[in-house]
Design a protein around this motif. Structure first.
Motif, short mmCIF file in Angstrom:
data_model
loop_
_atom_site.label_atom_id
_atom_site.label_comp_id
_atom_site.label_asym_id
_atom_site.label_seq_id
_atom_site.Cartn_x
_atom_site.Cartn_y
_atom_site.Cartn_z
N HIS A 74 0.83 -1.20 0.00
CA HIS A 74 0.00 0.00 0.00
C HIS A 74 0.86 1.24 0.00
O HIS A 74 2.04 1.18 0.29
N LEU A 75 0.26 2.34 -0.35
CA LEU A 75 0.87 3.65 -0.34
C LEU A 75 0.01 4.52 0.56
O LEU A 75 -1.20 4.57 0.38
N ALA A 76 0.65 5.18 1.53
CA ALA A 76 -0.11 5.96 2.51
C ALA A 76 0.09 7.46 2.31
O ALA A 76 1.18 7.91 2.00
N PHE A 77 -0.99 8.21 2.50
CA PHE A 77 -0.99 9.67 2.44
C PHE A 77 -1.41 10.22 3.80
O PHE A 77 -2.39 9.77 4.37
N THR A 78 -0.69 11.20 4.31
CA THR A 78 -1.05 11.85 5.57
C THR A 78 -2.16 12.86 5.32
O THR A 78 -2.10 13.62 4.36
N VAL A 79 -3.17 12.87 6.20
CA VAL A 79 -4.23 13.88 6.15
C VAL A 79 -4.39 14.50 7.53
O VAL A 79 -4.05 13.88 8.54
N ASP A 80 -4.87 15.75 7.59
CA ASP A 80 -5.08 16.43 8.87
C ASP A 80 -6.34 15.94 9.58
O ASP A 80 -6.37 15.82 10.79
N ASP A 81 -7.39 15.68 8.82
CA ASP A 81 -8.68 15.29 9.39
C ASP A 81 -9.25 14.17 8.52
O ASP A 81 -9.73 14.42 7.41
N ILE A 82 -9.20 12.96 9.02
CA ILE A 82 -9.58 11.80 8.21
C ILE A 82 -11.07 11.79 7.87
O ILE A 82 -11.45 11.36 6.78
N GLU A 83 -11.92 12.29 8.77
CA GLU A 83 -13.35 12.34 8.46
C GLU A 83 -13.63 13.31 7.32
O GLU A 83 -14.44 13.04 6.44
N LYS A 84 -12.96 14.48 7.32
CA LYS A 84 -13.13 15.43 6.22
C LYS A 84 -12.60 14.83 4.91
O LYS A 84 -13.20 14.99 3.86
N ALA A 85 -11.47 14.14 4.99
CA ALA A 85 -10.91 13.50 3.80
C ALA A 85 -11.87 12.44 3.27
O ALA A 85 -12.07 12.33 2.06
N ARG A 118 -6.30 -1.32 -8.82
CA ARG A 118 -6.48 -2.14 -7.61
C ARG A 118 -5.29 -2.04 -6.66
O ARG A 118 -5.06 -2.92 -5.84
N GLU A 119 -4.49 -0.96 -6.77
CA GLU A 119 -3.44 -0.73 -5.79
C GLU A 119 -4.08 -0.26 -4.49
O GLU A 119 -5.01 0.53 -4.51
N LEU A 120 -3.60 -0.79 -3.39
CA LEU A 120 -4.16 -0.46 -2.08
C LEU A 120 -3.57 0.86 -1.61
O LEU A 120 -2.35 1.02 -1.52
N LEU A 121 -4.44 1.82 -1.30
CA LEU A 121 -4.04 3.14 -0.85
C LEU A 121 -4.61 3.38 0.55
O LEU A 121 -5.57 2.73 0.96
N GLN A 122 -4.01 4.33 1.27
CA GLN A 122 -4.39 4.55 2.66
C GLN A 122 -4.27 6.03 3.01
O GLN A 122 -3.33 6.71 2.60
N PHE A 123 -5.24 6.51 3.79
CA PHE A 123 -5.11 7.82 4.45
C PHE A 123 -4.73 7.56 5.89
O PHE A 123 -5.26 6.63 6.53
N VAL A 124 -3.84 8.39 6.42
CA VAL A 124 -3.42 8.30 7.81
C VAL A 124 -3.53 9.66 8.45
O VAL A 124 -2.99 10.64 7.94
N GLN A 125 -4.26 9.72 9.55
CA GLN A 125 -4.28 10.93 10.38
C GLN A 125 -3.43 10.61 11.62
O GLN A 125 -3.83 9.80 12.44
N PRO A 126 -2.24 11.21 11.71
CA PRO A 126 -1.37 10.89 12.84
C PRO A 126 -2.03 11.22 14.17
O PRO A 126 -2.85 12.13 14.25
N ALA A 127 -1.66 10.48 15.21
CA ALA A 127 -2.19 10.75 16.56
C ALA A 127 -1.64 12.08 17.04
O ALA A 127 -0.52 12.47 16.70
N LYS A 128 -2.44 12.78 17.79
CA LYS A 128 -1.99 14.06 18.38
C LYS A 128 -0.99 13.74 19.48
O LYS A 128 -1.20 12.86 20.29
N ARG A 129 0.11 14.43 19.47
CA ARG A 129 1.15 14.19 20.48
C ARG A 129 1.36 15.39 21.34
O ARG A 129 1.20 16.46 21.05
#
Length: 129
Positions: A74-85, A118-129
């Motif tokens: 898979h290929l992952a993309f960072t997003v700020d707000d996963i629900e908005k994305a 059919r490449e697997l893609l992913q959104f990631v919203q990092p945990a707040k630290r």
């Protein structure tokens, strides 16, 4: 010594469709495209991270140089707000593999979907630290 992630290669079925998808859906730009006798290759990048590229590869002959190596996990993309994305890209036609985001390692939120080959893609919203 490793300095950065250079690129990730993704096998595609149709090069023009793949370039259009990543450009229109996510804002990637074409840096270079070329062909050898056995494959068509393109390198795309995003202005927000120009040092990282995606290499798109289409074998031009059955079972060419790369097609037996797999598409990529898979290929992952960072997003700020996963629900908005999820809402935004859902309106653009993306169908996610789950109806709600998953909780990832360290409390991040993740969400998977498939690209046009059919490449697997992913959104990631990092945990707040």
């Amino acid at each position: 010594m490793i300095k950065k992630v250079e690129h990730v290669a993704i096998m595609v079925k149709d090069m023009d469709e793949a370039i259009a998808y990543y450009s229109e859906m996510f804002g990637f730009k074409l840096r270079d495209r070329g062909q050898s006798p056995t494959k068509d290759m393109a390198f795309i990048y995003h202005e927000n991270q120009p040092g990282f590229e995606i290499e798109l590869i289409q074998d031009l002959v059955p079972l060419g140089d790369y097609s037996d190596k797999g598409i990529v996990n898979h290929l992952a993309f960072t997003v700020d707000d996963i629900e908005k994305a999820m809402a935004y890209y859902g309106e653009k036609g993306i169908q996610f593999t789950t109806e709600t985001p998953n909780t990832g390692v360290g409390g991040s939120k993740t969400l998977f979907f498939y690209g046009p080959s059919r490449e697997l893609l992913q959104f990631v919203q990092p945990a707040k630290r």
